[in-house]
Design a protein around this motif. Structure first.
Motif, short mmCIF file in Angstrom:
data_model
loop_
_atom_site.label_atom_id
_atom_site.label_comp_id
_atom_site.label_asym_id
_atom_site.label_seq_id
_atom_site.Cartn_x
_atom_site.Cartn_y
_atom_site.Cartn_z
N MET A 170 2.33 11.59 -5.20
CA MET A 170 1.07 11.06 -5.70
C MET A 170 0.89 11.38 -7.18
O MET A 170 0.41 10.54 -7.96
N GLU A 195 1.25 1.60 0.80
CA GLU A 195 0.20 2.18 -0.02
C GLU A 195 0.66 2.32 -1.47
O GLU A 195 -0.09 2.01 -2.40
N GLU A 196 1.90 2.78 -1.68
CA GLU A 196 2.43 2.91 -3.02
C GLU A 196 2.51 1.55 -3.71
O GLU A 196 2.15 1.41 -4.88
N TYR A 199 -1.06 0.46 -4.61
CA TYR A 199 -1.70 1.33 -5.60
C TYR A 199 -1.13 1.11 -7.00
O TYR A 199 -1.87 1.10 -7.99
N GLN A 222 -7.66 -4.32 -8.67
CA GLN A 222 -7.93 -2.89 -8.61
C GLN A 222 -9.05 -2.51 -9.56
O GLN A 222 -9.18 -3.08 -10.65
N ARG A 228 -7.64 5.49 -4.46
CA ARG A 228 -6.98 5.36 -3.17
C ARG A 228 -7.97 5.28 -2.01
O ARG A 228 -7.57 4.99 -0.88
N PHE A 233 -9.21 -1.19 -2.20
CA PHE A 233 -7.84 -0.75 -2.04
C PHE A 233 -7.40 -0.88 -0.59
O PHE A 233 -6.33 -1.42 -0.29
N HIS A 234 -8.23 -0.39 0.33
CA HIS A 234 -7.87 -0.44 1.74
C HIS A 234 -7.87 -1.87 2.28
O HIS A 234 -7.05 -2.22 3.15
N LYS A 237 -4.54 -3.34 1.12
CA LYS A 237 -3.43 -2.71 1.85
C LYS A 237 -3.37 -3.24 3.28
O LYS A 237 -2.29 -3.57 3.79
#
Length: 256
Positions: A170, A195-196, A199, A222, A228, A233-234, A237
């Protein structure tokens, strides 16, 4: 609008082993613009690392066209920096010697280049250390400084944080975003981590397999600074997961 920094047209790639032929990539078309941060994600065997190696000029045996700044890619070049999962530092050289070793012999102001790039990654105090004296995260930051020392226009990252623990991973993700914003270098990262990918990337390229092809491209919105834990973001994802990976899981469970 500026010309693309990478242009891929009708790219196909196959590996031949004895009498067997395996098609790894099929009809891949992709345009990458200067200054973009692109994430490429997909299951194992989808050819994402092969695609990155072709963009880096490390693999030139393919069908189709791959251009860097309107010229065909014929091999590796210092304008395209490559960062691998393992840091690949020479163990018998110090940090500063590893960076110096990567530079052309004709390079001027070598000392200044070393100092400036170690400062960028926050490692100016370990320039005399050997790789075995560094943590995994520190060694990977040295490899980033080494790549930056050649002033590349693009950084190609092949799962660069895959071997690191979660906290270090992270932290280095934050470092890459900071470098991208500060240096304005085009970055392309291959990862298997959803996730990476979301992000880091402005755009997430999802690849399918057997053979490898681009299934979908997602523009990622973003907040600045990135978070995160934000609902946006979620949401993004989960969208990638549901539209691609759950489909794969459903197919798997149906076949068994």
């Amino acid at each position: 609008m500026a010309d693309p920094i990478i242009q891929i047209e009708k790219l196909s790639k196959q590996f031949v082993s004895g009498k067997q032929t395996k098609k790894v990539l099929e009809n891949v078309n992709l345009t990458i613009n200067p200054g973009e941060f692109i994430s490429i994600i997909g299951p194992s065997g989808c050819g994402k690392s092969t695609l990155l190696r072709i963009m880096g000029g490390l693999d030139t045996d393919y069908e189709g066209s791959v251009y860097f700044e309107n010229g065909p890619i014929k091999g590796p070049g210092r304008e395209r920096g490559f960062i691998f999962q393992d840091h690949r530092l020479l163990p018998w050289l110090t940090v500063e010697e590893n960076i110096k070793f990567s530079l052309p012999e004709s390079t001027e102001n070598v000392e200044k280049i070393i100092v400036e790039n170690l400062e960028i990654v926050g490692l100016q105090d370990v320039r005399k250390a050997y790789p075995k004296q560094l943590s995994g995260g520190m060694a990977q930051r040295v490899s980033i400084a080494r790549a930056l020392s050649n002033q590349p226009k693009i950084l190609l990252l092949d799962e660069p944080f895959g071997a690191l623990d979660a906290i270090t991973k992270m932290h280095l993700q934050e470092e890459m975003l900071r470098l991208w914003e500060m240096e304005q270098i085009t970055m392309i990262i291959v990862t298997h981590d959803i996730e990476e990918a979301v992000y880091l990337g402005q755009r997430v390229i999802v690849m399918d397999t057997q053979p490898g092809r681009i299934k979908q491209s997602y523009n990622i919105e973003q907040s600045i600074p990135r978070s995160r834990v934000s609902p946006e973001f979620h949401r993004q994802k989960d969208k990638i997961y549901k539209e691609f990976f759950e489909e794969k899981l459903q197919t798997f469970y149906y076949t068994i």
